[in-house]
Design a protein around this motif. Structure first.
Motif, PDB file in Angstrom:
ATOM      1  N   TRP A   1       0.860  -1.166  -0.131  1.00  0.00           N
ATOM      2  CA  TRP A   1       0.084  -0.015   0.255  1.00  0.00           C
ATOM      3  C   TRP A   1       0.959   1.115  -0.066  1.00  0.00           C
ATOM      4  N   ASP A   2       0.290   2.321  -0.698  1.00  0.00           N
ATOM      5  CA  ASP A   2       1.072   3.555  -0.715  1.00  0.00           C
ATOM      6  C   ASP A   2       0.836   4.235   0.706  1.00  0.00           C
ATOM      7  N   LEU A   3       1.781   4.239   1.811  1.00  0.00           N
ATOM      8  CA  LEU A   3       1.365   4.568   3.250  1.00  0.00           C
ATOM      9  C   LEU A   3       1.560   6.081   2.958  1.00  0.00           C
ATOM     10  N   LYS A   4       1.779   6.727   1.977  1.00  0.00           N
ATOM     11  CA  LYS A   4       1.670   8.388   2.043  1.00  0.00           C
ATOM     12  C   LYS A   4       0.422   8.564   1.844  1.00  0.00           C
ATOM     13  N   LYS A   5      -0.526   7.888   1.579  1.00  0.00           N
ATOM     14  CA  LYS A   5      -2.111   8.051   1.700  1.00  0.00           C
ATOM     15  C   LYS A   5      -2.655   8.062   3.004  1.00  0.00           C
ATOM     16  N   LEU A   6      -1.898   7.555   4.088  1.00  0.00           N
ATOM     17  CA  LEU A   6      -2.553   7.453   5.361  1.00  0.00           C
ATOM     18  C   LEU A   6      -3.172   8.825   5.710  1.00  0.00           C
ATOM     19  N   GLN A   7      -4.387   8.784   6.384  1.00  0.00           N
ATOM     20  CA  GLN A   7      -5.216   9.604   6.999  1.00  0.00           C
ATOM     21  C   GLN A   7      -5.337   9.472   8.294  1.00  0.00           C
ATOM     22  N   PRO A   8      -5.211  10.468   9.145  1.00  0.00           N
ATOM     23  CA  PRO A   8      -5.304  10.481  10.773  1.00  0.00           C
ATOM     24  C   PRO A   8      -6.918   9.586  10.770  1.00  0.00           C
ATOM     25  N   PHE A   9      -6.728   8.784  11.968  1.00  0.00           N
ATOM     26  CA  PHE A   9      -7.934   8.013  11.728  1.00  0.00           C
ATOM     27  C   PHE A   9      -9.117   8.949  12.389  1.00  0.00           C
ATOM     28  N   ASP A  10     -10.047   8.387  11.450  1.00  0.00           N
ATOM     29  CA  ASP A  10     -11.790   8.823  12.087  1.00  0.00           C
ATOM     30  C   ASP A  10     -12.705   7.798  11.559  1.00  0.00           C
ATOM     31  N   SER A  11     -13.387   7.456  12.384  1.00  0.00           N
ATOM     32  CA  SER A  11     -14.651   6.274  12.221  1.00  0.00           C
ATOM     33  C   SER A  11     -15.095   6.493  10.978  1.00  0.00           C
ATOM     34  N   GLY A  12     -15.498   7.670  10.479  1.00  0.00           N
ATOM     35  CA  GLY A  12     -15.918   7.798   9.239  1.00  0.00           C
ATOM     36  C   GLY A  12     -15.508   7.103   8.079  1.00  0.00           C
ATOM     37  N   PHE A  13     -14.172   6.783   8.057  1.00  0.00           N
ATOM     38  CA  PHE A  13     -13.674   5.876   6.810  1.00  0.00           C
ATOM     39  C   PHE A  13     -14.106   4.438   7.095  1.00  0.00           C
ATOM     40  N   LEU A  14     -14.428   4.152   8.277  1.00  0.00           N
ATOM     41  CA  LEU A  14     -14.820   2.819   8.769  1.00  0.00           C
ATOM     42  C   LEU A  14     -16.356   2.338   8.273  1.00  0.00           C
ATOM     43  N   SER A  15     -17.019   3.381   7.823  1.00  0.00           N
ATOM     44  CA  SER A  15     -18.468   3.237   7.445  1.00  0.00           C
ATOM     45  C   SER A  15     -18.843   2.486   6.228  1.00  0.00           C
ATOM     46  N   GLY A  16     -19.628   1.536   6.540  1.00  0.00           N
ATOM     47  CA  GLY A  16     -19.991   0.672   5.370  1.00  0.00           C
ATOM     48  C   GLY A  16     -19.031  -0.592   5.186  1.00  0.00           C
ATOM     49  N   PHE A  17     -17.721  -0.506   5.865  1.00  0.00           N
ATOM     50  CA  PHE A  17     -16.877  -1.683   5.827  1.00  0.00           C
ATOM     51  C   PHE A  17     -16.745  -2.656   7.147  1.00  0.00           C
ATOM     52  N   VAL A  18     -16.135  -3.779   6.858  1.00  0.00           N
ATOM     53  CA  VAL A  18     -15.585  -4.675   8.066  1.00  0.00           C
ATOM     54  C   VAL A  18     -14.151  -4.326   8.527  1.00  0.00           C
ATOM     55  N   THR A  19     -13.976  -4.169   9.852  1.00  0.00           N
ATOM     56  CA  THR A  19     -12.507  -3.803  10.244  1.00  0.00           C
ATOM     57  C   THR A  19     -12.406  -5.389  11.121  1.00  0.00           C
ATOM     58  N   GLU A  20     -11.094  -5.791  10.843  1.00  0.00           N
ATOM     59  CA  GLU A  20     -10.522  -7.159  11.543  1.00  0.00           C
ATOM     60  C   GLU A  20      -9.683  -6.535  12.726  1.00  0.00           C
ATOM     61  N   LYS A  21      -9.821  -6.995  13.855  1.00  0.00           N
ATOM     62  CA  LYS A  21      -9.307  -6.655  15.020  1.00  0.00           C
ATOM     63  C   LYS A  21      -7.788  -7.202  15.181  1.00  0.00           C
ATOM     64  N   TYR A  22      -6.709  -6.608  15.551  1.00  0.00           N
ATOM     65  CA  TYR A  22      -5.314  -7.340  15.486  1.00  0.00           C
ATOM     66  C   TYR A  22      -5.435  -8.270  16.382  1.00  0.00           C
ATOM     67  N   THR A  23      -4.866  -9.543  16.310  1.00  0.00           N
ATOM     68  CA  THR A  23      -4.708 -10.523  17.239  1.00  0.00           C
ATOM     69  C   THR A  23      -3.120 -10.870  17.430  1.00  0.00           C
ATOM     70  N   ILE A  24      -2.205 -10.098  16.770  1.00  0.00           N
ATOM     71  CA  ILE A  24      -0.770 -10.255  17.192  1.00  0.00           C
ATOM     72  C   ILE A  24      -0.570  -9.216  18.024  1.00  0.00           C
ATOM     73  N   PRO A  25      -0.191  -9.411  19.195  1.00  0.00           N
ATOM     74  CA  PRO A  25       0.017  -8.379  20.007  1.00  0.00           C
ATOM     75  C   PRO A  25       1.325  -7.310  19.770  1.00  0.00           C
ATOM     76  N   LEU A  26       1.073  -6.226  20.535  1.00  0.00           N
ATOM     77  CA  LEU A  26       2.069  -5.241  20.195  1.00  0.00           C
ATOM     78  C   LEU A  26       3.333  -5.687  20.103  1.00  0.00           C
ATOM     79  N   LYS A  27       3.545  -6.521  21.690  1.00  0.00           N
ATOM     80  CA  LYS A  27       4.946  -7.055  21.836  1.00  0.00           C
ATOM     81  C   LYS A  27       5.518  -8.049  20.825  1.00  0.00           C
ATOM     82  N   ASP A  28       4.736  -8.906  20.241  1.00  0.00           N
ATOM     83  CA  ASP A  28       5.219  -9.721  19.203  1.00  0.00           C
ATOM     84  C   ASP A  28       5.579  -8.925  17.936  1.00  0.00           C
ATOM     85  N   GLY A  29       4.548  -7.978  17.621  1.00  0.00           N
ATOM     86  CA  GLY A  29       4.842  -7.069  16.252  1.00  0.00           C
ATOM     87  C   GLY A  29       6.194  -6.316  16.523  1.00  0.00           C
TER      88      GLY A  29
END
Length: 364
Positions: free
Chosen positions: A236-264
């Protein structure tokens, strides 16, 4: 006040004109009504997205900062955990297509995403990409062709990733190799003596230090149901990242992280070690290099939890599950596919018949 904080990523905004749910319009910074066309702008944080200090989050006291509860749906068939920003009483798992019921939702803590790469292509375009891809498959079952004609099988999904930033410093010892060539006479396969250039290497001791900034090391934050999102589209082109807003999620499914921050984080350190090794070899120079020892240190480490877009189409054939993935940023596609036994059988049979006819005609 606490209740508002807990629910803010789950709030659905109603259209001011007709009351229907507003959904994110891919490729824009707007949410729109599919019924009357009303649009509202998503408020973008002018300060950009925040890099969070890593080590407070790796400690017990820091885990709950910038976190909240969300509603999760667990697929009993494939085990995927999904957060749904859709106004449906029931829906299907994006991975295996099995029904999910919103009444089965449960609450779970997560570290809030710091940034999101919004979908750049809409569902209709992704559907056409998938449909054209299926058309190009040899020996695909007819049922797969039918699945490709039904848009309900294609779902938009945000995948969770960790990104890590750090200042890297490394000292090393090693050797610089420089090529030289010697001429010698050898006997070739025909028994003749020929001249041959043989490459050899002179080695010289080397040592030094390298340093630099490691930016946005991207680490998968979920097992993505046995990790099957193909690597060939996971760019993905990470230059297109936007500050998080829940509006971007509307109408889509979001998968929750299952790999802990420590392991990442541990995985990101392995990636950083590879980067340090590359920098050391570049610093050594010459034609080839050996790094015999390296002492690497990372400082000023920060991280983000980010969401990246894909479209998924799930399909079952002869009791086996197949998934097709389309990158929601650039439209690249990949996936596993079933084969039709009968199509292959009749093709081979037809080929044998043609060969038989040619042989018979050649004997006349």
């Amino acid at each position: 006040m606490e209740e508002q904080k807990i629910q803010k990523t789950e709030l659905k905004k109603a259209c001011a004109n007709c009351g229907a749910e507003l959904k994110y319009k891919p490729g824009t910074t707007s949410i729109t009504c599919e019924y009357c066309g009303h649009e509202e702008a998503i408020s973008i944080n002018e300060n950009g997205f925040q890099e969070l200090e890593l080590y407070p989050y790796l400690q017990e006291m820091g885990r709950q900062k910038h976190s909240e509860e969300i509603s999760m749906l667990h697929c009993k068939n494939c085990g995927a955990d999904q957060h749904v920003e859709e106004n449906y009483k029931s829906l299907h798992c994006v991975y295996c297509g099995q029904p999910l019921v919103l009444e089965d939702a449960y609450k779970e803590k997560w570290i809030l995403p710091g940034a999101v790469l919004p979908f750049q292509i809409d569902k209709n375009k992704s559907f056409l990409i998938f449909k054209n891809w299926v058309k190009g498959l040899w020996f695909a079952p007819n049922n797969l062709k039918k699945a490709a004609l039904d848009p309900q099988f294609t779902k938009g999904l945000y995948l969770p990733y960790w990104t890590f930033d750090a200042q890297l410093y490394a000292s090393y010892t090693g050797q610089r190799g420089e090529y030289y060539y010697q001429t010698r006479r050898v006997r070739n396969s025909k028994g003749k003596m020929v001249t041959q250039q043989v490459r050899k290497t002179r080695w010289y001791p080397a040592s030094g230090q390298v340093s630099g900034f490691v930016d946005d090391t991207l680490i998968k934050a979920s097992h993505q149901k046995t990790g099957r999102v193909p690597g060939k589209i996971a760019f993905w082109d990470l230059k297109k990242l936007q500050p998080f807003d829940s509006g971007f999620l509307s109408g889509f499914v979001t998968e929750k992280y299952t790999i802990p921050l420590k392991d990442g984080h541990l995985h990101s350190k392995e990636v950083a070690r590879g980067i340090a090794d590359t920098w050391c070899r570049r610093d050594i120079g010459g034609d080839t290099q050996r790094v015999t020892s390296m002492d690497m240190k990372l400082t000023e480490e920060t991280f983000k939890h980010i969401l990246l877009p894909v479209y998924v189409s799930a399909y079952r054939f002869n009791g086996k599950e197949y998934n097709f993935f389309i990158n929601g940023d650039n439209g690249s596609i990949s996936g596993s596919r079933p084969y039709s036994f009968w199509k292959i059988f009749f093709t081979v049979l037809a080929a044998l018949v043609v060969i038989g006819v040619i042989v018979l005609l050649s004997k006349k």
